[in-house]
Design a protein around this motif. Structure first.
Motif, PDB file in Angstrom:
ATOM      1  N   LYS A 112     -13.884   1.454  -0.127  1.00 24.36           N
ATOM      2  CA  LYS A 112     -12.532   1.981  -0.340  1.00 24.36           C
ATOM      3  C   LYS A 112     -12.086   1.736  -1.778  1.00 24.36           C
ATOM      4  N   ALA A 113     -12.457   0.573  -2.338  1.00 30.21           N
ATOM      5  CA  ALA A 113     -12.098   0.272  -3.727  1.00 30.21           C
ATOM      6  C   ALA A 113     -12.740   1.280  -4.671  1.00 30.21           C
TER       7      ALA A 113
ATOM      8  N   TYR B 193      -8.166  -3.395  -2.580  1.00 32.72           N
ATOM      9  CA  TYR B 193      -9.271  -3.288  -1.635  1.00 32.72           C
ATOM     10  C   TYR B 193     -10.458  -4.138  -2.075  1.00 32.72           C
TER      11      TYR B 193
ATOM     12  N   GLU C 103     -10.974   4.689  -4.505  1.00 33.79           N
ATOM     13  CA  GLU C 103      -9.679   4.725  -5.191  1.00 33.79           C
ATOM     14  C   GLU C 103      -9.854   4.743  -6.709  1.00 33.79           C
TER      15      GLU C 103
ATOM     16  N   ILE D 176       0.834  -1.200   0.000  1.00 36.13           N
ATOM     17  CA  ILE D 176       0.000   0.000   0.000  1.00 36.13           C
ATOM     18  C   ILE D 176       0.869   1.250   0.000  1.00 36.13           C
TER      19      ILE D 176
ATOM     20  N   GLN E  81      -9.987  -7.546  -1.018  1.00 33.99           N
ATOM     21  CA  GLN E  81     -10.165  -7.646   0.432  1.00 33.99           C
ATOM     22  C   GLN E  81     -11.622  -7.431   0.849  1.00 33.99           C
TER      23      GLN E  81
ATOM     24  N   HIS F  62     -13.257  -4.729   0.628  1.00 30.41           N
ATOM     25  CA  HIS F  62     -13.472  -3.356   1.111  1.00 30.41           C
ATOM     26  C   HIS F  62     -13.984  -2.535  -0.075  1.00 30.41           C
TER      27      HIS F  62
END
Length: 389
Positions: free
Chosen positions: A217-218, A209, A221, A189, A212, A214
């Motif tokens: 958050k993905a 992300y 970004e 990261i 994961q 998430h």
């Protein structure tokens, strides 16, 4: 000295002349020192001159060009040749690492000898590539094999292993491996955040992300990537794919159409939007978009294959066969295209021609039980036709 252009615009005379191998230029289309200067001559001319000088074709010490070329196009026997190159420690580390990276296309098992040898190799390039080799393999299966790389003394090796294992539940790992995985992931990261002015960095963070789970958050970004460069097609494709995974295709459609407005001839955007249209049963629009993608990027065999499948589903089997026939002239070893060609030709009643493509597929994947059954069915079909006639 001849020049080589770097970064598209920077022509440098780097005073580097490689060992001339015009014979490889004839076989593979690679550049060679002879015709870099003798620009009015062909590779065949240069190869003939070298043969005349020495009385035989040069052998050279680096025995990897043909193997790497075979691996890049997926030629028959390529996997075995790549594995032999990985094991040949007399060859340069960069060539062996490239061979390992190409093995990723074959989704090797973590227990395969080439992968396990790469993990413990003396060269960090090779160790890093051993992680990449498992990038198309289930992370849960790869964890034990790649665990030592999470504590490697070279940072690039650690973060490659972390990226390949991304999304693996930490609570399924022993405590020491979980701690190393967390540290390596944080390093990955940090390496991306160092390049936060580039859309590629935010896209890779988004992909991390997403793996994961998430998703918020993905999404953030990937949106940041597009805010930095609204014409960054990979960012739009991946954001739309994130929306697809969340059943938010309407938002994905807006993203892709906006991106296509900025880059109207981008094949990756056309292909992604075409697939979205297929999911929504808007088949006419899907065909137009998938066809535009296939015609716009002839170097991508997948685009032609998907377009051909869509054509066949629309009852246009002859057009599907023509599409695959043209694609296979450029990508003769694409297994999906070969298998589809066999199916479509058999559907059209041309079992004899289908057999020729099935034989090519058999050469590519010897021993594959599905291919063996395909060959048996075609032979039986042809035999029945002869009996009836």
């Amino acid at each position: 000295m001849p020049t080589r252009t770097y970064m598209v615009i920077d022509a440098r005379r780097d005073h580097s002349i490689r060992v001339p191998r015009p014979d490889l230029s004839v076989k593979l289309g690679t550049p060679n020192a002879c015709t870099n200067c003798h620009t009015d001559k062909s590779a065949n001319w240069a190869s003939g001159v070298v043969d005349k000088w020495y009385g035989h074709a040069p052998q050279g010490f680096q025995q990897f060009a043909e193997t790497l070329n075979a691996g890049s196009v997926g030629a028959p026997g390529a996997r075995q040749s790549l594995e032999r190159l990985v094991a040949d420690t007399e060859q340069p580390a960069i060539a062996r690492a490239t061979a390992l990276s190409l093995l990723a296309n074959y989704a090797p098992l973590p227990t395969d000898a080439a992968v396990r040898a790469g993990v413990t190799d003396d060269w960090s390039l090779v160790r890093r590539a051993s992680a990449h080799a498992l990038s198309n393999t289930d992370p849960a299966d790869s964890a034990n094999t790649l665990a030592p790389l999470l504590d490697d003394h070279i940072r690039s090796v650690r973060i490659e292993a972390a990226e390949v294992l991304a999304g693996l539940p930490v609570n399924n790992l022993p405590a020491d491996i979980a701690a190393a995985f967390d540290r390596a992931t944080e390093e990955y990261i940090a390496s991306l955040q160092l390049n936060a002015d580039r859309p590629e960095a935010h896209m890779n963070l988004g992909l991390l992300y997403a793996r994961q789970n998430h998703f918020d958050k993905a999404e953030e970004e990937l949106k940041t990537a597009l805010s930095l460069d609204p014409s960054f097609a990979p960012g739009a494709v991946n954001l739309a794919d994130l929306y697809r995974a969340q059943n938010r295709d309407e938002e994905g459609e807006r993203v892709l159409k906006t991106a296509l407005g900025r880059s109207p001839d981008d094949a990756s955007l056309e292909h992604a939007l075409g697939l979205l249209m297929v999911r929504q049963k808007r088949n006419a629009q899907a065909l137009d978009l998938l066809g535009a993608a296939a015609r716009g990027d002839l170097g991508n065999a997948r685009y032609a294959y998907v377009y051909a499948v869509a054509l066949n589903d629309a009852g246009k089997t002859n057009a599907a066969i023509e599409t695959l026939d043209n694609s296979l002239k450029v990508h003769p070893y694409d297994a999906d295209s070969l298998a589809a060609m066999v199916t479509f030709l058999e559907q059209s009643g041309d079992a004899a021609r289908a057999l020729t493509y099935a034989n090519r597929l058999d050469n590519l994947e010897p021993g594959n039980p599905q291919v063996q059954q395909m060959l048996k069915d075609l032979h039986d079909h042809l035999q029945d036709s002869k009996t009836k006639s």
